[in-house]
Design an enzyme around this catalytic site. Structure first.
Site, short mmCIF file in Angstrom:
data_model
loop_
_atom_site.label_atom_id
_atom_site.label_comp_id
_atom_site.label_asym_id
_atom_site.label_seq_id
_atom_site.Cartn_x
_atom_site.Cartn_y
_atom_site.Cartn_z
N CYS A 169 -7.61 1.34 12.53
CA CYS A 169 -8.97 0.93 12.07
C CYS A 169 -9.93 0.99 13.50
O CYS A 169 -10.98 0.60 13.34
CB CYS A 169 -9.04 -0.24 11.23
SG CYS A 169 -7.91 -0.03 10.04
N SER A 186 0.83 -1.18 0.01
CA SER A 186 -0.14 0.05 -0.13
C SER A 186 0.90 1.25 -0.10
O SER A 186 1.95 1.41 0.70
CB SER A 186 -0.86 0.07 1.25
OG SER A 186 -1.50 1.22 1.46
N HIS A 232 0.32 4.61 0.96
CA HIS A 232 0.19 5.56 1.84
C HIS A 232 1.05 5.36 3.17
O HIS A 232 1.23 5.93 4.06
CB HIS A 232 -1.16 6.03 2.05
CG HIS A 232 -1.92 5.00 3.06
ND1 HIS A 232 -2.14 5.43 4.24
CD2 HIS A 232 -2.65 4.03 2.88
CE1 HIS A 232 -2.82 4.41 4.86
NE2 HIS A 232 -3.19 3.57 3.79
N1 PLP Z 1 -2.63 -4.14 5.90
C1 PLP Z 1 -2.11 -3.73 6.96
C2 PLP Z 1 -1.08 -4.37 7.72
C3 PLP Z 1 -2.17 -2.53 7.19
O1 PLP Z 1 -1.58 -1.88 8.20
C4 PLP Z 1 -3.48 -1.44 6.38
C5 PLP Z 1 -3.74 -0.22 6.80
O2 PLP Z 1 -3.81 0.09 7.86
C6 PLP Z 1 -3.88 -2.31 5.48
C7 PLP Z 1 -3.56 -3.72 5.09
C8 PLP Z 1 -4.95 -1.33 4.60
O3 PLP Z 1 -4.27 -1.02 3.51
P1 PLP Z 1 -5.09 0.28 2.94
O4 PLP Z 1 -5.36 1.44 4.10
O5 PLP Z 1 -4.28 0.90 1.87
O6 PLP Z 1 -6.37 -0.18 2.76
#
Ligand code: PLP
Length: 386
Positions: free
Chosen positions: A328, A198, A200
């Site tokens: 989250c 990802s 960001h």
């Molecule tokens: N996987 C992990 C380990 C993450 O820390 C996050 C984001 O918090 C994600 C997936 C989700 O990524 P995105 O924010 O690009 O949807």
């Protein structure tokens, strides 16, 4: 008031160099990358160049890189896409400490009749390898274990996990959203069939991710549409964000060898100061295999009756941004599923703080954060006692 940002696992600021790389795509170079005229061809060239940079950084071929709308979509595509495509095996094995972007599609698949196993972890957050050997078998289609945990930074033994899974004929997915840019991430060395990234989390733009899919891996798309990304992720290609993602990856690859030890020094210094101030603190994660920029501490409920969310709010009032769990789940007052899975009780899990360092932080920040934490906790404990 000077503000200090210590939540780089939630997101990172956009690097101005990434912004510079993206800028032309927001003005003159606006063509649809699937159009065959010159505008389209220009955009296609940028897109394919970006794909090549990202592929090169993780040891993949460009044709194995599929752009998505972020880490969440890439995780969902890996889990759901493999389980839909593999018809003769019904099982998926994952760990109890995965990100919700893996856990939730797994739970959804369980409701629709798939056999889902959530592997336990030990006190350091490492997947229990005996459980993995016991659970993986001829019915397992996919094993999905994250490369490094977003709350504790614990790094999983992915090559060993992949070897066990492959021996049973299962495919392997890893979520490398947090590890990429901090430690070397190479799909062939890890031995994985699918891998999530990802932008960001590595100073790139929000809203773009990548799923690496090894050549020949069966995968059904989540979306149906115009056939972009070789049918695996239809939708008009997001060229500006892909260009930004590639620049973020290029910069991280260039700077990682200097930056990661610098972050480790800052992190270790804060850890030392916190241990000195609060001797009964518990440091979560595997000290021998932990991302360099994450510090996760729990305050033992008996010694320190504290609520993580109140701590976060009080630190924020002092201008310091930290978190009490993953981005989250914070705000929901639920204790972290990761810290609980590592065997902490609910109260201790709730008294957890995560500090995650990044490019803008300095040793001055470490001293300020430790000092402020001492004042804030002192104030909260006094209030609790009165
Ligand atoms: N996987 C992990 C380990 C993450 O820390 C996050 C984001 O918090 C994600 C997936 C989700 O990524 P995105 O924010 O690009 O949807």
């Amino acid at each position: 008031m000077r503000r200090i940002y210590l939540d780089h696992t939630a997101t990172t600021p956009l690097d101005p160099r990434v912004m510079d790389a993206m800028r032309p795509c927001f003005s003159g170079m606006f063509g649809n990358a699937s159009s065959i005229h010159s505008y389209g061809r220009e955009s296609r060239e940028l897109l394919e160049r970006a794909r090549g940079v990202i592929a090169g950084a993780v040891g993949a071929e460009p044709a194995e890189i599929f752009f998505t709308s972020g880490g969440t979509e890439a995780d969902n595509l890996a889990v759901t896409g493999v389980m839909s495509a593999v018809r003769d095996r019904n099982g998926i094995v994952t760990s109890a400490t995965e990100h919700h972007a893996v856990l939730e599609p797994c739970r959804h698949l369980a409701e629709s009749g798939k056999e889902v196993s959530f592997l336990p972890v030990d006190a350091l957050g490492s997947v229990d390898m005996d459980s993995l050997r016991r659970v993986v078998g001829e019915r397992t289609a996919l094993v999905s274990v994250m490369h490094a945990n977003n709350e504790t930074g614990t790094i999983a033994a992915i090559p060993a996990i992949a070897a066990i899974a492959h021996k049973a004929g299962a495919l392997v997915h890893t979520d490398a959203v947090q590890s990429a840019g901090r430690i070397p991430v190479d799909v062939r060395e890890l031995g994985v069939d699918l891998m999530t990234l990802s932008a960001h989390k590595m100073y790139g733009p929000k809203g773009i991710g990548v799923l690496f899919v090894k050549r020949g891996t069966p995968l059904e798309p989540l979306l149906r549409g115009g056939g972009q990304e070789r049918g695996r992720r239809p939708g008009t290609e997001n060229v500006p964000l892909a260009v930004g993602f590639a620049e973020a990856v290029r910069l991280s690859s260039l700077e990682r060898e200097e930056e990661s030890p610098r972050l480790r020094t800052l992190r270790d210094s804060l850890e030392e100061r916190i241990r000195a101030l609060f001797p009964a603190v518990i440091v979560n994660g595997d000290p021998g295999a932990r991302l360099p920029h994450i510090l996760n501490v729990s305050f033992d409920a008996l010694e320190y009756p504290l609520e993580g969310d109140m701590l976060v709010m009080n630190m924020d009032l002092e201008g310091i941004a930290v978190t009490s769990g993953s981005a989250c789940t914070s705000g929901s007052l639920e204790p972290s599923h990761v810290i609980l899975a590592m065997g902490r009780d609910e109260k201790t899990a709730k008294a957890t703080l995560r500090f995650s360092f990044g490019r803008g932080n300095t040793m001055d920040d470490v001293a300020a954060v430790a000092g402020t934490l001492n004042i804030v906790i002192g104030r909260m404990l006094k209030k609790h006692a009165s």
